[in-house]
Design a protein around this motif. Structure first.
Motif, PDB file in Angstrom:
ATOM      1  N   VAL A 190       5.139  10.184   9.693  1.00  0.00           N
ATOM      2  CA  VAL A 190       5.663  10.820   8.482  1.00  0.00           C
ATOM      3  C   VAL A 190       5.840  12.313   8.732  1.00  0.00           C
ATOM      4  CG1 VAL A 190       4.698   9.107   6.914  1.00  0.00           C
ATOM      5  CG2 VAL A 190       3.322  11.093   7.533  1.00  0.00           C
ATOM      6  N   PRO A 191       6.918  12.901   8.213  1.00  0.00           N
ATOM      7  CA  PRO A 191       7.231  14.303   8.501  1.00  0.00           C
ATOM      8  C   PRO A 191       6.601  15.276   7.506  1.00  0.00           C
ATOM      9  CG  PRO A 191       9.068  13.309   7.338  1.00  0.00           C
ATOM     10  CD  PRO A 191       8.028  12.225   7.506  1.00  0.00           C
ATOM     11  N   VAL A 192       5.408  14.970   7.001  1.00  0.00           N
ATOM     12  CA  VAL A 192       4.729  15.843   6.047  1.00  0.00           C
ATOM     13  C   VAL A 192       3.282  16.017   6.473  1.00  0.00           C
ATOM     14  CG1 VAL A 192       6.213  15.257   4.085  1.00  0.00           C
ATOM     15  CG2 VAL A 192       4.181  13.875   4.544  1.00  0.00           C
ATOM     16  N   SER A 193       2.654  17.104   6.002  1.00  0.00           N
ATOM     17  CA  SER A 193       1.263  17.392   6.355  1.00  0.00           C
ATOM     18  C   SER A 193       0.289  16.996   5.255  1.00  0.00           C
ATOM     19  CB  SER A 193       1.104  18.888   6.661  1.00  0.00           C
ATOM     20  OG  SER A 193       1.474  19.676   5.534  1.00  0.00           O
ATOM     21  N   ASP A 194       0.767  16.479   4.130  1.00  0.00           N
ATOM     22  CA  ASP A 194      -0.105  16.123   3.007  1.00  0.00           C
ATOM     23  C   ASP A 194      -0.960  14.900   3.299  1.00  0.00           C
ATOM     24  OD1 ASP A 194       1.254  17.746   0.463  1.00  0.00           O
ATOM     25  OD2 ASP A 194       2.678  17.145   2.013  1.00  0.00           O
ATOM     26  N   PHE A 195      -0.427  13.976   4.088  1.00  0.00           N
ATOM     27  CA  PHE A 195      -1.153  12.729   4.305  1.00  0.00           C
ATOM     28  C   PHE A 195      -0.778  12.097   5.637  1.00  0.00           C
ATOM     29  CE2 PHE A 195       2.654  11.604   1.796  1.00  0.00           C
ATOM     30  CZ  PHE A 195       3.253  10.664   2.628  1.00  0.00           C
ATOM     31  N   GLY A 196      -1.657  11.220   6.082  1.00  0.00           N
ATOM     32  CA  GLY A 196      -1.389  10.331   7.194  1.00  0.00           C
ATOM     33  C   GLY A 196      -1.928   8.962   6.824  1.00  0.00           C
ATOM     34  N   VAL A 222       0.872  -1.171   0.000  1.00  0.00           N
ATOM     35  CA  VAL A 222       0.000   0.000   0.000  1.00  0.00           C
ATOM     36  C   VAL A 222       0.907   1.218   0.000  1.00  0.00           C
ATOM     37  CG1 VAL A 222      -1.664   1.327   1.357  1.00  0.00           C
ATOM     38  CG2 VAL A 222      -1.888  -1.156   1.197  1.00  0.00           C
ATOM     39  N   GLU A 223       0.641   2.129  -0.919  1.00  0.00           N
ATOM     40  CA  GLU A 223       1.476   3.322  -1.054  1.00  0.00           C
ATOM     41  C   GLU A 223       0.596   4.558  -0.934  1.00  0.00           C
ATOM     42  OE1 GLU A 223       5.032   4.856  -4.041  1.00  0.00           O
ATOM     43  OE2 GLU A 223       3.278   3.880  -4.908  1.00  0.00           O
ATOM     44  N   ILE A 224       1.072   5.541  -0.196  1.00  0.00           N
ATOM     45  CA  ILE A 224       0.394   6.825  -0.112  1.00  0.00           C
ATOM     46  C   ILE A 224       1.410   7.918  -0.343  1.00  0.00           C
ATOM     47  CG2 ILE A 224       0.657   6.999   2.412  1.00  0.00           C
ATOM     48  CD1 ILE A 224      -2.114   8.392   2.432  1.00  0.00           C
ATOM     49  N   MET A 225       0.965   8.979  -1.006  1.00  0.00           N
ATOM     50  CA  MET A 225       1.864  10.060  -1.394  1.00  0.00           C
ATOM     51  C   MET A 225       1.088  11.354  -1.498  1.00  0.00           C
ATOM     52  SD  MET A 225       2.133   8.766  -5.320  1.00  0.00           S
ATOM     53  CE  MET A 225       2.495   7.160  -4.613  1.00  0.00           C
ATOM     54  N   ALA A 226       1.810  12.448  -1.601  1.00  0.00           N
ATOM     55  CA  ALA A 226       1.150  13.691  -1.972  1.00  0.00           C
ATOM     56  C   ALA A 226       0.522  13.502  -3.350  1.00  0.00           C
ATOM     57  CB  ALA A 226       2.152  14.837  -1.986  1.00  0.00           C
ATOM     58  N   ASN A 227      -0.542  14.236  -3.626  1.00  0.00           N
ATOM     59  CA  ASN A 227      -1.338  14.041  -4.839  1.00  0.00           C
ATOM     60  C   ASN A 227      -0.567  14.545  -6.063  1.00  0.00           C
ATOM     61  OD1 ASN A 227      -3.439  13.450  -6.532  1.00  0.00           O
ATOM     62  ND2 ASN A 227      -4.797  15.058  -5.782  1.00  0.00           N
TER      63      ASN A 227
END
Length: 408
Positions: A333-339, A285-290
């Motif tokens: 994760v050190p970003v605010s785009d996703f959790g 399963v992969e999640i990323m900024a859009n």
């Protein structure tokens, strides 16, 4: 069950969405079909299944001719919430299945993406053109969670270990390039070596890759290896595999500089902007900024822009790319785009939209209160629902394994 008729869903409704299959040559003819219970093998390799609202392949609202992108565009306040940073969904969730290595690649920062997207638009390069680097104006940090044992190359290995590996391989044909190491700056040493390898004439690359592959086969045949050298077998094995798939490709050489990671199911890696990587084999399963922005450096027949790749690449060594998670299943994760949170167990957890809930094993149950009463969806593997910001209290439990993707 939710209403899957052809009419538009209510703006505060949890709705079923269908993943969009992406057929790339490195994909699998069995993995995604097996996970989702479809006939196999499939006619074409299935590499990814997208759950989101990226314009290139937005998810469809099940049973309708509308996409999730249509739903969000029609009502950004109700779908994404009043405190959103923009009118687009900030993340993209995927199932990914690799039967062979993906391209060696890195992704830009948000500023680099904005500048590159504007530059290529001004140059009149079509969004679908094969020589297009920037297909949108967003960055693409990403997290991959293994569903099966998953092999990957992820970020530059600490240089002292790489020097041990190169010294042990002792490939005579490489000696003149490895002499570039030793400036005192690991970042600059790696930049110099990668620049040299990726810019070599084709005939020279072919000779070097062949020599490296032969020596790596020799390392794999060694017996009585000491524990402090056991780790070398992993990158050597990958180099041999890549040399068979892509003879003469500089990506084979560069692979020797990267962390070789084999994730066990449930483990994850996080990759920030500029970190060079290549997924080798497995399902996850992969999640990323859009975003769909990729700068490639090898192991592919697709467009490679060496100067642009070198401009965005981060040469800082990464000691350990494995991403931790807490006791609740949330990945750090050190970003605010996703959790991203993994759901296991029948005790319900509360989910706040905007979110996508995806089932990957067993039944993943989603329940919520609608104006007409209690509603629920039982998600089988590969099925998903969209939870808008206005959906109220939504609860998720799983008899097997599910994931909840959220906006930060």
């Amino acid at each position: 069950m939710s209403d899957n008729s052809g009419t538009a869903p209510a703006t505060d409704s949890v709705i079923r969405i269908d993943g969009t299959i992406r057929n790339y040559s490195w994909g699998s003819r069995t993995a995604l079909a097996d996970l989702t219970g479809r006939p196999l093998p499939t006619e074409h390799p299935e590499a990814e299944m997208w759950f989101g609202a990226h314009p290139a392949a937005p998810s469809r609202v099940t049973g309708t001719d509308r996409s999730l992108l249509d739903v969000i565009t029609a009502d950004p306040d109700g779908q994404l919430g009043g405190h959103r940073r923009s009118d687009r969904l900030p993340f993209l969730l995927k199932l990914l299945a690799a039967d062979q290595a993906l391209s060696l690649q890195a992704h830009p920062t948000r500023q680099q993406a904005q500048e590159g997207f504007a530059r290529e638009n001004a140059a009149g390069i079509a969004l679908t053109a094969p020589n297009r680097n920037y297909r949108d104006d967003n960055h693409k940090p990403e997290l991959l969670v293994a569903l099966t044992p998953f092999a990957a190359l992820a970020g530059f290995r600490p240089l002292h270990l790489t020097r041990e590996l190169l010294d042990h391989l002792a490939v005579p044909e490489l000696a003149w390039t490895t002499s570039l190491l030793g400036s005192g700056s690991d970042d600059e040493d790696l930049r110099a070596l990668v620049t040299t390898w990726i810019s070599l004439p084709s005939a020279t690359k072919k000779q070097l890759v062949k020599a490296v592959a032969e020596r790596c086969r020799g390392l794999l045949a060694e017996t009585g290896a000491t524990p402090d050298r056991d780790w070398m077998r992993g990158p050597a094995s990958v180099a041999v595999e890549l040399a068979d798939q892509y003879p003469g490709d500089s990506g084979v050489l560069i692979s020797l500089l990267l962390n070789h990671v084999v994730l066990q199911p449930g483990q994850a890696i996080f990759l920030s902007a500029g970190q060079l990587h290549a997924y080798v084999r497995g399902t996850g399963v992969e999640i990323m900024a859009n975003s769909d922005n990729v700068l490639r450096g090898g192991l592919t027949t697709k467009h490679i822009d060496v100067p642009e790749l070198m401009r965005v690449m981060d040469f800082s060594p990464v000691a350990d790319p494995v991403c931790p998670r807490d006791s609740s299943g949330r990945f750090s994760v050190p970003v605010s785009d996703f959790g991203l949170r993994e759901i296991r167990g029948t005790t319900p957890v509360t989910v706040d939209g905007p979110a996508v809930v995806l089932g990957v094993a067993g039944d993943t149950d989603v329940s919520w209160q609608s104006p007409t009463g209690e509603r629920s969806e039982a998600l089988r593997p590969g099925q998903a629902v969209w939870v808008p910001a206005g959906a109220g209290t939504v609860q998720v439990a799983s008899s097997g394994r599910g994931f909840v993707a959220t906006a930060g």
